[in-house]
Motif scaffolding. Sequence first.
Motif, PDB file in Angstrom:
ATOM      1  N   TYR B 156       0.819  -1.208   0.000  1.00  0.00           N
ATOM      2  CA  TYR B 156       0.000   0.000   0.000  1.00  0.00           C
ATOM      3  C   TYR B 156       0.855   1.261   0.000  1.00  0.00           C
ATOM      4  CZ  TYR B 156       1.085  -0.634   4.946  1.00  0.00           C
ATOM      5  OH  TYR B 156       1.736  -0.831   6.120  1.00  0.00           O
ATOM      6  N   LYS B 157       2.064   1.140   0.534  1.00  0.00           N
ATOM      7  CA  LYS B 157       2.930   2.310   0.552  1.00  0.00           C
ATOM      8  C   LYS B 157       3.333   2.739  -0.849  1.00  0.00           C
ATOM      9  CE  LYS B 157       4.821   1.200   5.005  1.00  0.00           C
ATOM     10  NZ  LYS B 157       5.944   0.529   5.643  1.00  0.00           N
ATOM     11  N   SER B 158       3.667   1.743  -1.672  1.00  0.00           N
ATOM     12  CA  SER B 158       4.159   2.089  -3.000  1.00  0.00           C
ATOM     13  C   SER B 158       3.058   2.674  -3.871  1.00  0.00           C
ATOM     14  CB  SER B 158       4.759   0.862  -3.679  1.00  0.00           C
ATOM     15  OG  SER B 158       3.759  -0.109  -3.843  1.00  0.00           O
ATOM     16  N   PHE B 159       1.817   2.401  -3.515  1.00  0.00           N
ATOM     17  CA  PHE B 159       0.719   2.952  -4.303  1.00  0.00           C
ATOM     18  C   PHE B 159       0.522   4.430  -4.030  1.00  0.00           C
ATOM     19  CE2 PHE B 159      -0.943  -1.388  -4.792  1.00  0.00           C
ATOM     20  CZ  PHE B 159      -0.992  -1.364  -6.162  1.00  0.00           C
ATOM     21  N   ASN B 160       1.107   4.886  -2.961  1.00  0.00           N
ATOM     22  CA  ASN B 160       0.626   6.150  -2.487  1.00  0.00           C
ATOM     23  C   ASN B 160       1.644   7.102  -1.940  1.00  0.00           C
ATOM     24  OD1 ASN B 160      -2.373   6.234  -2.647  1.00  0.00           O
ATOM     25  ND2 ASN B 160      -1.966   4.160  -1.967  1.00  0.00           N
ATOM     26  N   ILE B 161       1.417   7.393  -0.696  1.00  0.00           N
ATOM     27  CA  ILE B 161       2.064   8.561  -0.125  1.00  0.00           C
ATOM     28  C   ILE B 161       3.579   8.435  -0.073  1.00  0.00           C
ATOM     29  CG2 ILE B 161       2.122   7.854   2.266  1.00  0.00           C
ATOM     30  CD1 ILE B 161       1.090  10.657   2.928  1.00  0.00           C
ATOM     31  N   ASP B 162       4.200   9.524  -0.365  1.00  0.00           N
ATOM     32  CA  ASP B 162       5.628   9.622  -0.233  1.00  0.00           C
ATOM     33  C   ASP B 162       5.880  10.388   1.072  1.00  0.00           C
ATOM     34  OD1 ASP B 162       8.223  10.260  -0.289  1.00  0.00           O
ATOM     35  OD2 ASP B 162       8.208  11.183  -2.272  1.00  0.00           O
ATOM     36  N   PHE B 163       6.225   9.616   2.118  1.00  0.00           N
ATOM     37  CA  PHE B 163       6.351  10.243   3.439  1.00  0.00           C
ATOM     38  C   PHE B 163       7.503  11.245   3.487  1.00  0.00           C
ATOM     39  CE2 PHE B 163       4.217   6.192   4.390  1.00  0.00           C
ATOM     40  CZ  PHE B 163       3.125   6.662   5.082  1.00  0.00           C
ATOM     41  N   LYS B 164       8.560  10.938   2.714  1.00  0.00           N
ATOM     42  CA  LYS B 164       9.706  11.858   2.725  1.00  0.00           C
ATOM     43  C   LYS B 164       9.309  13.231   2.173  1.00  0.00           C
ATOM     44  CE  LYS B 164      13.978  10.745   1.695  1.00  0.00           C
ATOM     45  NZ  LYS B 164      15.108  10.165   0.910  1.00  0.00           N
TER      46      LYS B 164
END
Lengths: 232, 232
Positions: B156-164
Motif C-alpha cells: 500500500y505504501k508504494s501505491f501512495n504517499i511519499d512520506f519523505k
Amino acid sequence: MSKDHLKYLEKKLNYNFKNRELLERALTHSSFVNENNMEFYECNERLEYLGDAVLGLVIGEYFYKNFPEDREGSLTKMRAESVNEKALFFISKKLNLGDAIKFGKGEIKSGGRNRESTSADALEALIGAIYLDSNFENAKKIILYLFQDFLERDSYKSFNIDFKTKLQEEAQKSSKKAEYKLVREEGPDNNKTFFTELYLDEALVGKGKGKTKKESQQEAARDALNRSGKFV
Amino acid sequence: MSKDHLKYLEKKLNYNFKNRELLERALTHSSFVNENNMEFYECNERLEYLGDAVLGLVIGEYFYKNFPEDREGSLTKMRAESVNEKALFFISKKLNLGDAIKFGKGEIKSGGRNRESTSADALEALIGAIYLDSNFENAKKIILYLFQDFLERDSYKSFNIDFKTKLQEEAQKSSKKAEYKLVREEGPDNNKTFFTELYLDEALVGKGKGKTKKESQQEAARDALNRSGKFV
C-alpha cells in the motif's frame, strides 16, 4: 471514573468486559495521558478509530436491509446522519458517558466534560473496546440495542437533512415547480398515517408516508431525490 | 459471466455461496440493469456500499493491531491507501474480476471492462455479498487471505504517499532542515536490514528500518509524521 461507574456502564450495556483495561482506555481522554506523562496510545483515540469502523458496518447494514431499494447515495447519507457527532452524543447520554471519562485538569477547566465531541468520541471508543474484547456479533448486538429507538423512530432525520429544502433546491435548478399532494389518510385519529405524493411540473416523482403530514412530505422528497440519484 | 467463471471465482475465494444470486448481483454492473430494463437495485451498487464498510473494518483492524503505537491519523492513512481504487484493482486482478462482470453493451464498447474503477467496485460488492451470505468472520478470513501479500509487503505504501516528501513540506513550513542518517545495517548481503534516523535541525524526530535504504528513510519520515500528529 470510579469502579462504580464502570459497573454501572457494564450494566447499562448488558456486557461485562473480560479485559477491564480496554474499558478504562475507552474512557481515557487524550488530555489525561498528556498531563500524566503517559504514552499517547494509552488514550482512547485509537479505539475510537476502530469503533468508528465497527459502527459504520453495523449501521450501514441496518440501512441496507431496511431500505432495500435505496441507492448507495441515500444509504450513505442516512448512515452519516446516524453516526455524526450530534447523533452519537444523543446516544452517549443514555450511558451518562460524559461523567465517566477521565480528563486532564486543564481540559476539565475549559469545559471538556460538556463537549459533545468528547462524549461522541468516547462512545465510538467504547464500541471499539467491546469489539476487541469479544467479537463482531456481540458488538453488533449492543450497537443495535443502543441505537434501536433512534433508528426505528427515524431520529437521524431530525438531526439533519431537510429533504424538502434539498428537493426545492434541485427543483429550482431545473426551473420546475414542486407540489405536495396529500392523497390519503389511514387509521384512527390518534394514530393516523398520511400519504403524500410529490409532483414536479405535474409529473409524479415521489411518494411518502408518515405519522404527520410534514413527515409524509419529507419522505416523498427523500423518495424523489433517491430515484433521481441526487443524493450524492 | 459463465457458470464456469462463477465456479472459478468460488474456487479462488475458497468459498461456496449458499445464495448464488448474491454472487451474480455482485458482478452485475449498473450499465447491464439500465440496458435491460431491470430495477437499479439489481446492480452491484448497494453491495459495494456494504462491502466497503466490511473492508474498512477488517483492514482497519489489521493496522490497529499491527501498528500498536500509531495514531489515528496514521492508521486512517494506511487504510485509505489499502482500499483505494488502485489497491482494490490490484487485488481484483488476482480473481480476474474484470472478465467476470456483466456489462451493458454500450459500456463494453466504451471500454468499461478495462476500467480500474469497475473492477475495484465489483471487488467491494463481492465482499459485501460474502458478508451477507455467511457472516463477518468468514468475510474477514477471505479478505485477509486476499490482501495478505499486499499488506505484509507493505504494498500500500508504494501505491501512495511519499512520506519523505510530506516530511520535507512540513520541515519547510517551520524552516527546519531534515537529515537522514543511516545508523546501522544488519544481516547478510542478500537480506540486509537498514536502520535510519531522521533529524530535524539536529533533533532526533523519527526512526525507521527497511529492506532498502530508501524504505528505511520512508519509515523514519512516517514515524516522525506520526509522532507529530501531522498525518491529518
